[in-house]
Design a protein around this motif. Structure first.
Motif, PDB file in Angstrom:
ATOM      1  N   GLY A 156       0.796  -1.233   0.000  1.00  0.00           N
ATOM      2  CA  GLY A 156       0.000   0.000   0.000  1.00  0.00           C
ATOM      3  C   GLY A 156       0.821   1.271   0.000  1.00  0.00           C
ATOM      4  N   VAL A 157       2.086   1.166  -0.364  1.00  0.00           N
ATOM      5  CA  VAL A 157       2.898   2.386  -0.466  1.00  0.00           C
ATOM      6  C   VAL A 157       3.448   2.529  -1.882  1.00  0.00           C
ATOM      7  CG1 VAL A 157       3.659   3.001   1.859  1.00  0.00           C
ATOM      8  CG2 VAL A 157       4.696   1.088   0.715  1.00  0.00           C
ATOM      9  N   GLU A 158       3.747   3.749  -2.240  1.00  0.00           N
ATOM     10  CA  GLU A 158       4.195   4.039  -3.603  1.00  0.00           C
ATOM     11  C   GLU A 158       5.669   4.414  -3.561  1.00  0.00           C
ATOM     12  OE1 GLU A 158       2.668   3.784  -7.298  1.00  0.00           O
ATOM     13  OE2 GLU A 158       1.221   4.194  -5.709  1.00  0.00           O
ATOM     14  N   LEU A 159       6.397   3.986  -4.602  1.00  0.00           N
ATOM     15  CA  LEU A 159       7.800   4.370  -4.691  1.00  0.00           C
ATOM     16  C   LEU A 159       7.875   5.696  -5.441  1.00  0.00           C
ATOM     17  CD1 LEU A 159      10.625   3.004  -4.117  1.00  0.00           C
ATOM     18  CD2 LEU A 159      10.633   2.419  -6.522  1.00  0.00           C
ATOM     19  N   ASN A 160       8.465   6.682  -4.829  1.00  0.00           N
ATOM     20  CA  ASN A 160       8.584   7.972  -5.497  1.00  0.00           C
ATOM     21  C   ASN A 160       9.943   8.030  -6.204  1.00  0.00           C
ATOM     22  OD1 ASN A 160       8.724  10.561  -6.313  1.00  0.00           O
ATOM     23  ND2 ASN A 160       8.191  11.481  -4.333  1.00  0.00           N
ATOM     24  N   GLU A 161       9.922   7.688  -7.497  1.00  0.00           N
ATOM     25  CA  GLU A 161      11.191   7.598  -8.230  1.00  0.00           C
ATOM     26  C   GLU A 161      11.826   8.958  -8.470  1.00  0.00           C
ATOM     27  OE1 GLU A 161      11.679   4.810 -11.438  1.00  0.00           O
ATOM     28  OE2 GLU A 161      10.175   3.464 -10.574  1.00  0.00           O
ATOM     29  N   ASP A 162      11.054  10.029  -8.234  1.00  0.00           N
ATOM     30  CA  ASP A 162      11.654  11.368  -8.349  1.00  0.00           C
ATOM     31  C   ASP A 162      12.751  11.537  -7.296  1.00  0.00           C
ATOM     32  OD1 ASP A 162       9.915  11.893 -10.327  1.00  0.00           O
ATOM     33  OD2 ASP A 162       8.519  13.063  -9.104  1.00  0.00           O
ATOM     34  N   ASN A 163      12.620  10.791  -6.206  1.00  0.00           N
ATOM     35  CA  ASN A 163      13.636  10.880  -5.145  1.00  0.00           C
ATOM     36  C   ASN A 163      14.808   9.935  -5.377  1.00  0.00           C
ATOM     37  OD1 ASN A 163      12.041  12.708  -3.907  1.00  0.00           O
ATOM     38  ND2 ASN A 163      11.355  11.388  -2.243  1.00  0.00           N
ATOM     39  N   LEU A 164      14.806   9.279  -6.530  1.00  0.00           N
ATOM     40  CA  LEU A 164      15.912   8.346  -6.805  1.00  0.00           C
ATOM     41  C   LEU A 164      17.089   9.118  -7.394  1.00  0.00           C
ATOM     42  CD1 LEU A 164      15.584   4.842  -8.414  1.00  0.00           C
ATOM     43  CD2 LEU A 164      17.487   6.326  -8.960  1.00  0.00           C
ATOM     44  N   ASP A 165      18.171   9.109  -6.675  1.00  0.00           N
ATOM     45  CA  ASP A 165      19.392   9.732  -7.167  1.00  0.00           C
ATOM     46  C   ASP A 165      20.244   8.593  -7.756  1.00  0.00           C
ATOM     47  OD1 ASP A 165      22.073  10.545  -7.326  1.00  0.00           O
ATOM     48  OD2 ASP A 165      21.759  12.107  -5.816  1.00  0.00           O
ATOM     49  N   PRO A 166      20.335   8.518  -9.111  1.00  0.00           N
ATOM     50  CA  PRO A 166      20.965   7.351  -9.741  1.00  0.00           C
ATOM     51  C   PRO A 166      22.384   7.080  -9.244  1.00  0.00           C
ATOM     52  CG  PRO A 166      19.924   8.739 -11.401  1.00  0.00           C
ATOM     53  CD  PRO A 166      19.857   9.487 -10.101  1.00  0.00           C
ATOM     54  N   LYS A 167      23.142   8.159  -9.007  1.00  0.00           N
ATOM     55  CA  LYS A 167      24.531   7.959  -8.582  1.00  0.00           C
ATOM     56  C   LYS A 167      24.576   7.351  -7.177  1.00  0.00           C
ATOM     57  CE  LYS A 167      28.876  10.515  -8.329  1.00  0.00           C
ATOM     58  NZ  LYS A 167      29.006  10.719  -6.883  1.00  0.00           N
ATOM     59  N   ARG A 168      23.786   7.946  -6.282  1.00  0.00           N
ATOM     60  CA  ARG A 168      23.760   7.441  -4.900  1.00  0.00           C
ATOM     61  C   ARG A 168      23.221   6.015  -4.840  1.00  0.00           C
ATOM     62  NH1 ARG A 168      21.036  12.106  -2.242  1.00  0.00           N
ATOM     63  NH2 ARG A 168      19.344  10.601  -2.108  1.00  0.00           N
ATOM     64  N   PHE A 169      22.186   5.778  -5.678  1.00  0.00           N
ATOM     65  CA  PHE A 169      21.575   4.448  -5.683  1.00  0.00           C
ATOM     66  C   PHE A 169      22.590   3.411  -6.166  1.00  0.00           C
ATOM     67  CE2 PHE A 169      18.668   1.049  -6.932  1.00  0.00           C
ATOM     68  CZ  PHE A 169      17.793   1.051  -5.854  1.00  0.00           C
ATOM     69  N   MET A 170      23.356   3.773  -7.191  1.00  0.00           N
ATOM     70  CA  MET A 170      24.365   2.833  -7.711  1.00  0.00           C
ATOM     71  C   MET A 170      25.438   2.557  -6.664  1.00  0.00           C
ATOM     72  SD  MET A 170      25.159   0.922 -10.157  1.00  0.00           S
ATOM     73  CE  MET A 170      24.228   1.471 -11.576  1.00  0.00           C
ATOM     74  N   GLU A 171      25.849   3.607  -5.965  1.00  0.00           N
ATOM     75  CA  GLU A 171      26.847   3.402  -4.895  1.00  0.00           C
ATOM     76  C   GLU A 171      26.298   2.448  -3.831  1.00  0.00           C
ATOM     77  OE1 GLU A 171      28.882   7.798  -5.433  1.00  0.00           O
ATOM     78  OE2 GLU A 171      27.676   7.395  -3.643  1.00  0.00           O
ATOM     79  N   ALA A 172      25.013   2.647  -3.540  1.00  0.00           N
ATOM     80  CA  ALA A 172      24.373   1.789  -2.529  1.00  0.00           C
ATOM     81  C   ALA A 172      24.312   0.344  -3.028  1.00  0.00           C
ATOM     82  CB  ALA A 172      22.972   2.308  -2.216  1.00  0.00           C
ATOM     83  N   MET A 173      24.033   0.162  -4.320  1.00  0.00           N
ATOM     84  CA  MET A 173      23.979  -1.197  -4.881  1.00  0.00           C
ATOM     85  C   MET A 173      25.347  -1.863  -4.789  1.00  0.00           C
ATOM     86  SD  MET A 173      20.904  -1.846  -5.622  1.00  0.00           S
ATOM     87  CE  MET A 173      21.278  -3.498  -6.179  1.00  0.00           C
ATOM     88  N   ILE A 174      26.372  -1.088  -5.059  1.00  0.00           N
ATOM     89  CA  ILE A 174      27.726  -1.666  -5.023  1.00  0.00           C
ATOM     90  C   ILE A 174      28.097  -2.023  -3.579  1.00  0.00           C
ATOM     91  CG2 ILE A 174      30.177  -1.205  -5.483  1.00  0.00           C
ATOM     92  CD1 ILE A 174      29.198   0.410  -7.964  1.00  0.00           C
TER      93      ILE A 174
END
Ligand SMILES: Nc1ncnc2c1ncn2[C@@H]1O[C@H](COP(=O)(O)OP(=O)(O)OP(=O)(O)O)[C@@H](O)[C@H]1O
Length: 196
Positions: A156-174
């Protein structure tokens, strides 16, 4: 769509790292554009129904990439890695993914987790594990994000992809590849917006 460390790939045009594709594009930039265009147009459609198990996950990959690759929805058959990080060997993908989705089912797909912090931590765990397995030859990142979206919607929650910072997200994935999911959990938390 960033390039893979891969060895002798029969899915590529001989002597290149360009994946054989339905449009027969031999230029990587052109293929990237075509792939993204097809992905985006399929993303406009309703996702295939399913119970959020591995079969469902493969169906979603097929849905997104069916216009581009014959093998859409099929498990990767060669060893691949990114940035020196090698993903699960192909012979173990099926077993590992089934194990992971069974664990997720045991946790009732996180539907009962009301605390955002806890939810983000558990979602980060699953996204990180799926990434470490990397079941497909291409298109894993996009499927992982879709999976995350589905987990959230179920709850019941929505992902707000506007808040996705691709660089930070990639660092987090690594980081998550090296067993530290804290950054990824934080990124997920910032992308959660309550459905009104
Ligand atoms: N060095 C790395 N170590 C571990 N995981 C990585 C690394 N680099 C990228 N990744 C993960 O792999 C994903 C990309 O996988 P893949 O190229 O199969 O997916 P894609 O959907 O085609 O690409 P993208 O996510 O870039 O749109 C990234 O989204 C990230 O989650």
């Amino acid at each position: 769509m960033s390039r893979y460390d891969a060895i002798e790939d029969p899915l590529c045009y001989p002597g290149t790292q360009v994946l054989i594709n339905k449009a027969d594009l031999r230029d990587q930039d052109e293929l990237d554009q075509f792939e993204q265009l097809m992905f985006l147009s399929r993303a406009e459609e309703e996702l295939p129904a399913g119970v959020l198990d591995f079969e469902h996950y493969k169906t979603i990959h097929h849905h997104f990439f069916q216009d581009v690759y014959e093998w859409a929805g099929e498990i990767r058959r060669i060893r691949t890695g990114k940035g020196g990080n090698w993903f699960c060997y192909p012979e173990y993908i099926d077993r590992e993914m089934h194990k992971l989705f069974a664990q997720l089912a045991d946790e009732e797909h996180l539907t009962g987790v009301e605390d955002y912090k806890l939810f983000s931590a558990r979602a980060a765990y699953y996204v990180a594990e799926i990434n470490a397995v990397h079941p497909f030859r291409e298109g894993n990142g996009r499927c992982q994000l879709t999976f995350l979206n589905m987990l959230l919607r179920n709850s019941g929650v929505e992902l707000n992809e506007d808040n996705l910072d691709p660089k930070r997200f990639m660092e987090a994935m690594i980081d998550s590849f090296h067993d530290d999911n804290r950054l990824l959990a934080k990124e997920i938390e910032t992308m959660i917006a309550e459905v009104p």
